[in-house]
Design a protein around this motif. Structure first.
Motif, PDB file in Angstrom:
ATOM      1  N   UNK A 163       0.884  -1.166   0.000  1.00 35.04           N
ATOM      2  CA  UNK A 163       0.000   0.000   0.000  1.00 35.04           C
ATOM      3  C   UNK A 163       0.923   1.218   0.000  1.00 35.04           C
ATOM      4  N   UNK A 164       0.938   1.950  -1.115  1.00 29.54           N
ATOM      5  CA  UNK A 164       1.849   3.082  -1.282  1.00 29.54           C
ATOM      6  C   UNK A 164       1.058   4.376  -1.089  1.00 29.54           C
ATOM      7  N   UNK A 165       1.606   5.262  -0.256  1.00 31.73           N
ATOM      8  CA  UNK A 165       0.932   6.529   0.070  1.00 31.73           C
ATOM      9  C   UNK A 165       1.630   7.690  -0.636  1.00 31.73           C
ATOM     10  N   UNK A 166       0.811   8.592  -1.184  1.00 33.03           N
ATOM     11  CA  UNK A 166       1.355   9.807  -1.790  1.00 33.03           C
ATOM     12  C   UNK A 166       0.436  10.974  -1.472  1.00 33.03           C
ATOM     13  N   UNK A 167       0.996  11.995  -0.828  1.00 34.09           N
ATOM     14  CA  UNK A 167       0.239  13.208  -0.529  1.00 34.09           C
ATOM     15  C   UNK A 167       0.414  14.181  -1.677  1.00 34.09           C
ATOM     16  N   UNK A 168      -0.634  14.330  -2.479  1.00 31.67           N
ATOM     17  CA  UNK A 168      -0.550  15.186  -3.665  1.00 31.67           C
ATOM     18  C   UNK A 168      -0.360  16.659  -3.301  1.00 31.67           C
TER      19      UNK A 168
ATOM     20  N   UNK B 129      -2.507   4.933  -2.774  1.00 28.81           N
ATOM     21  CA  UNK B 129      -3.423   5.874  -2.129  1.00 28.81           C
ATOM     22  C   UNK B 129      -2.973   7.294  -2.422  1.00 28.81           C
ATOM     23  N   UNK B 130      -3.776   8.005  -3.212  1.00 25.19           N
ATOM     24  CA  UNK B 130      -3.484   9.391  -3.582  1.00 25.19           C
ATOM     25  C   UNK B 130      -4.294  10.317  -2.687  1.00 25.19           C
ATOM     26  N   UNK B 131      -3.656  10.802  -1.646  1.00 27.14           N
ATOM     27  CA  UNK B 131      -4.321  11.709  -0.706  1.00 27.14           C
ATOM     28  C   UNK B 131      -4.317  13.129  -1.276  1.00 27.14           C
ATOM     29  N   UNK B 132      -5.362  13.889  -0.959  1.00 22.62           N
ATOM     30  CA  UNK B 132      -5.521  15.266  -1.446  1.00 22.62           C
ATOM     31  C   UNK B 132      -5.404  15.318  -2.969  1.00 22.62           C
ATOM     32  N   UNK B 133      -6.130  14.448  -3.641  1.00 14.08           N
ATOM     33  CA  UNK B 133      -6.083  14.349  -5.105  1.00 14.08           C
ATOM     34  C   UNK B 133      -6.503  15.651  -5.778  1.00 14.08           C
ATOM     35  N   UNK B 134      -7.306  16.439  -5.097  1.00  9.19           N
ATOM     36  CA  UNK B 134      -7.778  17.701  -5.668  1.00  9.19           C
ATOM     37  C   UNK B 134      -6.686  18.731  -5.867  1.00  9.19           C
ATOM     38  N   UNK B 135      -5.496  18.477  -5.344  1.00  7.34           N
ATOM     39  CA  UNK B 135      -4.391  19.429  -5.464  1.00  7.34           C
ATOM     40  C   UNK B 135      -3.520  19.179  -6.698  1.00  7.34           C
ATOM     41  N   UNK B 136      -3.755  18.094  -7.432  1.00  5.00           N
ATOM     42  CA  UNK B 136      -2.947  17.819  -8.624  1.00  5.00           C
ATOM     43  C   UNK B 136      -3.187  18.867  -9.706  1.00  5.00           C
TER      44      UNK B 136
ATOM     45  N   UNK C 147      -9.981  13.314  -0.797  1.00  2.00           N
ATOM     46  CA  UNK C 147      -9.938  14.780  -0.850  1.00  2.00           C
ATOM     47  C   UNK C 147     -10.914  15.366   0.151  1.00  2.00           C
ATOM     48  N   UNK C 148     -10.572  16.578   0.630  1.00  2.00           N
ATOM     49  CA  UNK C 148     -11.527  17.314   1.464  1.00  2.00           C
ATOM     50  C   UNK C 148     -12.233  18.394   0.652  1.00  2.00           C
ATOM     51  N   UNK C 149     -11.976  18.409  -0.658  1.00  2.00           N
ATOM     52  CA  UNK C 149     -12.621  19.384  -1.536  1.00  2.00           C
ATOM     53  C   UNK C 149     -13.893  18.814  -2.143  1.00  2.00           C
ATOM     54  N   UNK C 150     -14.776  19.705  -2.586  1.00  2.00           N
ATOM     55  CA  UNK C 150     -15.948  19.300  -3.350  1.00  2.00           C
ATOM     56  C   UNK C 150     -15.520  19.241  -4.817  1.00  2.00           C
ATOM     57  N   UNK C 151     -15.230  18.041  -5.302  1.00  2.00           N
ATOM     58  CA  UNK C 151     -14.683  17.906  -6.652  1.00  2.00           C
ATOM     59  C   UNK C 151     -15.676  18.324  -7.730  1.00  2.00           C
ATOM     60  N   UNK C 152     -16.972  18.215  -7.452  1.00  2.00           N
ATOM     61  CA  UNK C 152     -17.964  18.689  -8.425  1.00  2.00           C
ATOM     62  C   UNK C 152     -17.807  20.194  -8.648  1.00  2.00           C
ATOM     63  N   UNK C 153     -17.611  20.920  -7.546  1.00  2.00           N
ATOM     64  CA  UNK C 153     -17.398  22.367  -7.674  1.00  2.00           C
ATOM     65  C   UNK C 153     -16.075  22.654  -8.365  1.00  2.00           C
ATOM     66  N   UNK C 154     -15.051  21.849  -8.073  1.00  2.00           N
ATOM     67  CA  UNK C 154     -13.757  22.031  -8.716  1.00  2.00           C
ATOM     68  C   UNK C 154     -13.861  21.801 -10.227  1.00  2.00           C
TER      69      UNK C 154
ATOM     70  N   UNK D 208     -10.960  23.607 -12.401  1.00  2.00           N
ATOM     71  CA  UNK D 208      -9.710  23.235 -11.720  1.00  2.00           C
ATOM     72  C   UNK D 208      -9.507  21.718 -11.653  1.00  2.00           C
ATOM     73  N   UNK D 209     -10.516  20.966 -12.054  1.00  2.00           N
ATOM     74  CA  UNK D 209     -10.380  19.514 -12.027  1.00  2.00           C
ATOM     75  C   UNK D 209     -11.077  18.943 -13.258  1.00  2.00           C
ATOM     76  N   UNK D 210     -10.435  17.989 -13.907  1.00  2.00           N
ATOM     77  CA  UNK D 210     -10.964  17.411 -15.133  1.00  2.00           C
ATOM     78  C   UNK D 210     -12.219  16.588 -14.845  1.00  2.00           C
ATOM     79  N   UNK D 211     -13.260  16.824 -15.636  1.00  2.00           N
ATOM     80  CA  UNK D 211     -14.512  16.097 -15.456  1.00  2.00           C
ATOM     81  C   UNK D 211     -14.329  14.609 -15.726  1.00  2.00           C
ATOM     82  N   UNK D 212     -13.533  14.263 -16.766  1.00  2.00           N
ATOM     83  CA  UNK D 212     -13.349  12.845 -17.093  1.00  2.00           C
ATOM     84  C   UNK D 212     -12.582  12.108 -15.995  1.00  2.00           C
ATOM     85  N   UNK D 213     -11.615  12.786 -15.374  1.00  2.00           N
ATOM     86  CA  UNK D 213     -10.895  12.157 -14.270  1.00  2.00           C
ATOM     87  C   UNK D 213     -11.801  12.010 -13.055  1.00  2.00           C
TER      88      UNK D 213
END
Length: 513
Positions: free
Chosen positions: A242-247, A287-294, A330-337, A342-347
Motif C-alpha cells: 500500500x503506497x501513500x502519496x500526498x498530492x 493511495x493518492x491523498x488530497x487528489x484535488x491538489x494535482x 480529498x476534502x474538496x468538493x470535486x464537483x465544484x472544482x 480546476x479539475x478534469x470532469x473525465x478524471x
C-alpha cells in the motif's frame, strides 16, 4: 446458584435467538449485573495480546473505545493466563483497570471486589467477562462452579458472535476467480458504534472485495487515510504494498517523477533510474491523498494510466504495464472544482466509481467518547500512568464541542490535556478536567448538558445510586419520547445521543424489549 436460574435460562435462549451480536452482548451483561448485583461488568474480546471491550454495563462510555494491553494491566494478564475463575482479594495491590471508570461511583475510586472469567473456545482464550463491585464481599456467596457455568455460557455467546462475523467476512471475501488470493483481515480498526460508522464499515467491505477505484470524501481530520488502509487490508491485494502519496505536498517540479518515475539523464539531477509510485504499487494499492491538489497536466497523465494501465517514465519512450488499484481522497468538493475548471470532469468520473463519504466527528454522537477512550488509553501508556480518565463534566463538554478539526483535533486535545493533568495530579489517579482542554474558548454549563425542562427527579430513591441513576434515565427518556410522539430518532436528537446507543440504553434499563 444463589439467584433465580431464570437468568441463566435467558442467556442460553439468547444463544438461539435471531438478534444482533451487540444486542446479545448487552443482554448478557444486563443479566450479569442482575444476577450478581455488581456495580459494573464488561465483556472483552482477546486479540493480539489486547483485551478489547465489546460491551460494558455500569462503566463510563469511553471504556468501549479503550484497548487494554495485558502487559500493562496485571489483573487482565492474570485473567488471560489463569484458564479458570480468578478472584482478586479486596486488598489486592494489583491496579484495577476500571478504577475511577465506574459510572455510579465517580468520587469513589477503588474497586474492592473483582472476579475475572476467562472465556475459552476449543481450548483457546477468546475473551473475558469481568465483574466489579465496591462491596468487598459481593461475590463471596457464589461458588467457583457456579461462576464456571456463567463463564461457559458467556464463552458460547462470544464464540457464536465471532463465528458469525467470520462467516460473514468469508462470504464477502471469496470470489469465483481465485478465492485463495484473499488474505486474513488485518487488525486495522475504525473506532465507533454510530449508525454512520456502521454504514461506513459496510461500504468499506463492499468496495474492498472489488478492484474498483474508490474516492474517499470528508473534512480534514476525519480519518480518510485509515479508511483507505482498511480497504486495502480487506482486499485481495492485502499481501502487496500500500503506497501513500500526498498530492498536496508534491512540488510541481518533481510531481511527475514521483508518480511515474524517470530514467537516468532525463533531467538535471536524474543520476539513476527511479521507479515511480505506480510501479512501486504494482499488484498492490496506491493511495493518492488530497487528489484535488494535482495540476491539470498531471491529471491528464493520471487519467491515461487509469484508462489503459500503462505509463511512461520521464525520458523513456517505452510503455510499462502496471496493475495498480487506486484509492483517492480529498476534502474538496470535486464537483465544484470541475465546474470551476480546476479539475478534469473525465478524471472525476473515473475516480468516483465508488465514492465513500466519512462523516465529521460532530455527527457521530457517543463515538466521541469511544475515540476519547481509545486515545486516553494510548496516552496513559505513553506517559506511563497507572490511571487516566475523564471527569463526567469533561465527558459532557467533549460531547457538545463541534470538533472542527475532527478526530485529529480530539487526539491532540487529549494528549495536551493529559500532560497538563499529570503535572497537577496529587496521586496516581490522573483525571482530565475541563480546565485541561483548550477548545477555542468553548465552554458549556453542566446544567445545559444534563438539565431537561420537563424533568422531575422527585420520588427517585437515593439509597442506591445505581438504581437512582437508571430511574433518572428512564424518566428522562420517557419524557423526551412523549415530547417527540414516541419518535426514537427525534428523541435521540433532543438528547444529543446516537439513536442506536439510545435504543441500547433503553434495553439495558429495561425501558424497551
Amino acid at each position: 446458584m444463589q439467584t433465580d436460574t431464570k437468568d441463566l435460562i435467558h442467556i442460553a435462549l439468547d444463544l438461539t435467538t435471531n438478534i444482533s451480536s451487540q444486542d446479545r452482548f448487552e443482554r448478557l451483561l444486563t443479566t450479569m449485573r442482575r444476577l450478581f448485583n455488581c456495580d459494573a461488568s464488561a465483556l472483552l474480546e482477546f486479540k493480539g495480546q489486547h483485551f478489547k471491550p465489546l460491551a460494558i454495563n455500569g462503566l463510563n462510555a469511553d471504556v468501549l473505545g479503550r484497548q487494554f494491553n495485558i502487559s500493562e494491566h496485571p489483573r487482565l494478564e492474570a485473567i488471560a493466563r489463569a484458564g479458570d475463575v480468578v478472584r482478586f482479594p479486596a486488598d489486592s495491590s494489583l491496579p484495577d483497570p476500571y478504577d475511577a471508570l465506574i459510572t455510579s461511583h465517580e468520587g469513589k475510586l477503588h474497586v474492592h471486589a473483582c472476579v475475572g472469567l476467562p472465556l475459552m473456545a476449543n481450548q483457546r482464550l477468546i475473551g473475558a467477562l469481568t465483574l466489579d463491585s465496591f462491596d468487598p464481599h459481593q461475590f463471596d456467596n457464589f461458588s467457583n462452579d457456579e461462576l464456571r457455568t456463567v463463564s461457559a455460557l458467556a464463552a458460547a455467546t462470544l464464540n457464536i458472535a465471532l463465528l458469525m462475523d467470520k462467516l460473514e467476512k468469508a462470504a464477502g471475501d471469496v470470489t469465483e476467480s481465485d478465492p485463495a488470493k484473499h488474505q486474513p483481515q488485518s487488525n486495522t480498526e475504525i473506532i465507533g458504534q454510530s449508525a454512520q460508522i456502521q454504514a461506513l464499515k459496510k461500504e468499506i467491505s463492499v468496495v474492498a472485495s472489488t478492484d474498483m477505484t474508490a474516492l474517499i470524501l470528508g473534512e480534514t481530520g476525519v480519518g480518510k487515510e485509515l479508511v483507505a488502509t482498511a480497504i486495502h487490508q480487506q482486499s485481495s491485494r492485502a499481501d502487496k504494498p500500500l503506497i501513500y502519496l500526498n498530492c498536496a505536498a508534491l512540488p510541481e517540479a518533481i510531481a511527475e517523477s514521483e508518480l511515474f518515475g524517470h530514467v537516468k539523464g532525463a533531467f538535471t539531477g536524474a543520476i539513476s533510474n527511479r521507479s515511480g509510485k505506480f510501479e512501486l504499487a504494482d499488484k498492490g494499492t496506491l493511495f493518492l491523498d488530497e487528489i484535488g491538489e494535482l495540476t491539470l497536466t498531471l491529471q491528464a497523465k493520471l487519467l491515461r494510466v487509469l484508462q489503459y494501465g500503462d505509463l511512461q517514465r520521464i525520458g523513456d519512450d517505452r510503455n510499462l504495464k502496471v496493475d495498480t488499484r487506486i484509492i483517492a481522497a480529498t476534502n474538496k468538493d470535486l464537483k465544484e472544482e470541475v465546474l470551476a475548471g480546476r479539475f478534469r470532469a473525465d478524471l472525476y468520473h473515473r475516480l468516483s466509481v465508488f465514492p465513500i463519504t466519512v462523516s465529521p466527528l460532530r455527527e457521530r454522537g457517543e463515538d466521541i467518547l469511544l475515540l476519547a477512550g481509545f486515545f486516553i488509553e494510548r496516552c496513559r501508556s505513553k506517559l506511563q500512568l497507572s490511571h487516566l480518565s475523564l471527569s463526567s463534566t469533561c465527558q459532557a463538554i467533549l460531547m457538545h464541542y463541534p470538533w472542527p478539526g475532527n478526530i485529529r483535533e480530539l487526539e491532540h486535545s487529549i494528549n495536551r490535556a493529559a500532560i497538563l493533568a499529570r503535572a497537577e495530579a496529587k496521586d496516581e489517579y490522573v483525571i482530565l478536567q475541563p480546565s485541561h482542554f483548550k477548545l477555542d474558548n468553548f465552554s458549556v454549563e453542566v446544567t445545559d448538558v444534563i438539565e431537561q425542562p420537563t424533568m422531575s427527579v422527585t420520588n427517585i430513591p437515593v439509597d442506591n445510586l445505581r438504581d437512582a441513576t437508571e430511574q433518572f434515565q428512564r424518566q428522562l427518556i420517557n419524557n423526551a419520547l412523549k415530547q417527540n410522539n414516541n419518535n426514537w430518532a427525534a428523541t435521540a436528537r433532543q438528547l444529543s445521543v446516537d439513536v442506536g446507543n439510545l435504543h441500547r440504553l433503553a434495553k439495558r434499563i429495561e425501558l424497551k424489549q
